[in-house]
Design an enzyme around this catalytic site. Structure first.
Site, short mmCIF file in Angstrom:
data_model
loop_
_atom_site.label_atom_id
_atom_site.label_comp_id
_atom_site.label_asym_id
_atom_site.label_seq_id
_atom_site.Cartn_x
_atom_site.Cartn_y
_atom_site.Cartn_z
CG ASP A 1 -6.65 21.96 -28.78
OD1 ASP A 1 -7.22 21.53 -29.72
OD2 ASP A 1 -5.67 21.14 -28.24
NE ARG A 2 -12.88 27.48 -22.75
CZ ARG A 2 -14.02 27.28 -22.10
NH1 ARG A 2 -14.83 26.20 -22.52
NH2 ARG A 2 -14.55 28.42 -21.60
#
Length: 315
Positions: free
Chosen positions: A145-146
């Protein structure tokens, strides 16, 4: 950044070892970035795409030396390519934890998406390609995930990508995360086996929830340290679903600190006041065998901002 439509001439591409074994349609998705998939399938179906001068099906697996004819197709292109700053390129290079001729492992910083798209002009893989313009092949083996930091594997050859993704599907790659769960993690809830179902909102945002109709998903949690109102956990993935650790933590009532999508607003506000400016999830270590048979174990040091927050909790 303005986008303009360009029409390219007929392309004759000879398949290199890096692209051998790839499906024709997947190869064209990369070669014709910006062209809708429906358009790509249409030019294949009409015989405008040829392999070794013959008509071909989308699922055909390309072989080394195949000659692919791609007709003129209007593609969306940027007026000017986005080039990462020199300081960003230097920071990216300094974040590489391991590298050989087949792959590299990078300590991805929180806040950097692994690839561009959906309003993100530059992701890690695009920045890495710009930094290493001499390399003909760099592809993500997996994603995180970012807002998650830590170990991310990038293949430098297509053969390495195929090998490592096969290893991942066979669950032979060990991935361990540090996660700070809100509240007191319940005793006895070590192995969470709860199927996950992903859905997309009208806004395009992806939401994942525990659902009997979802895909099998297993996370093994172990307590590292307990605080007054938080628990530091090691989370080991047996499967690799989108948002898996985050949703499984929420499922047992201990959503991750700083998780704005699945967490508690009140808890996150308190954590922010204490200095936590991001989600507390870090890909701590990854272990696997490389395509040449070498056992590789890489550990990404916990970022300073997370260490400082733990010290505040400890005090």
């Amino acid at each position: 950044m303005n986008i303009t439509a360009n029409e390219v001439a007929v392309q004759l591409i000879v398949i290199s070892p890096n692209n051998a074994g790839q499906r024709l349609d997947n190869f064209l998705f990369t070669a014709l970035k910006g062209v809708p998939k429906s358009r790509i399938y249409r030019i294949i179906r009409k015989g405008e795409v040829r392999v070794n001068k013959g008509r071909i099906k989308p699922e055909y697996k390309l072989a080394e030396g195949d000659q692919v004819r791609i007709p003129p197709v209007r593609v969306a292109q940027r007026d000017t390519p986005i080039i990462p700053s020199q300081s960003f390129q230097d920071s990216l290079e300094a974040s590489i934890l391991y590298e050989d001729d087949l792959l590299l492992v990078i300590n991805k910083p929180s806040g950097l998406a692994v690839h561009g798209g959906s309003g993100i002009s530059l992701g890690l893989i695009e920045a890495l390609r710009a930094t290493r313009s001499d390399k003909s092949y760099l592809e993500l083996v997996h994603r995180i995930d970012r807002d998650t930091s830590g170990c991310l594997v990038v293949a430098k050859k297509r053969s390495a990508l195929r090998f490592l993704q096969d290893e991942m599907r066979a669950r032979r790659i060990l991935k361990v995360y540090y996660a700070l769960a809100s509240g007191r993690w319940p005793r006895g809830r070590r192995r969470i086996d709860a199927p996950l179902l992903a859905s997309e909102q009208k806004s395009g945002e992806k939401i994942v929830r525990v659902d009997s109709e979802g895909k099998s998903s297993v996370t093994v949690f172990s307590v590292v340290q307990r605080f007054d109102n938080a628990t530091l956990m090691e989370a080991t993935l047996e499967t690799g679903r989108t948002h898996q650790i985050r949703v499984h933590a929420q499922y047992v009532g201990c959503s991750l600190a700083g998780d704005v999508k699945y967490g508690s607003d009140d808890y996150n506000d308190d954590a922010r006041r204490l200095g936590l400016g991001r989600m507390f999830l870090h890909a701590l270590k990854i272990q696997f065998f490389s395509p040449c048979g070498k056992k590789i174990l890489i550990e990404a040091p916990i970022p300073p901002e997370l260490s400082r927050y733990l010290q505040k909790l400890d005090h």
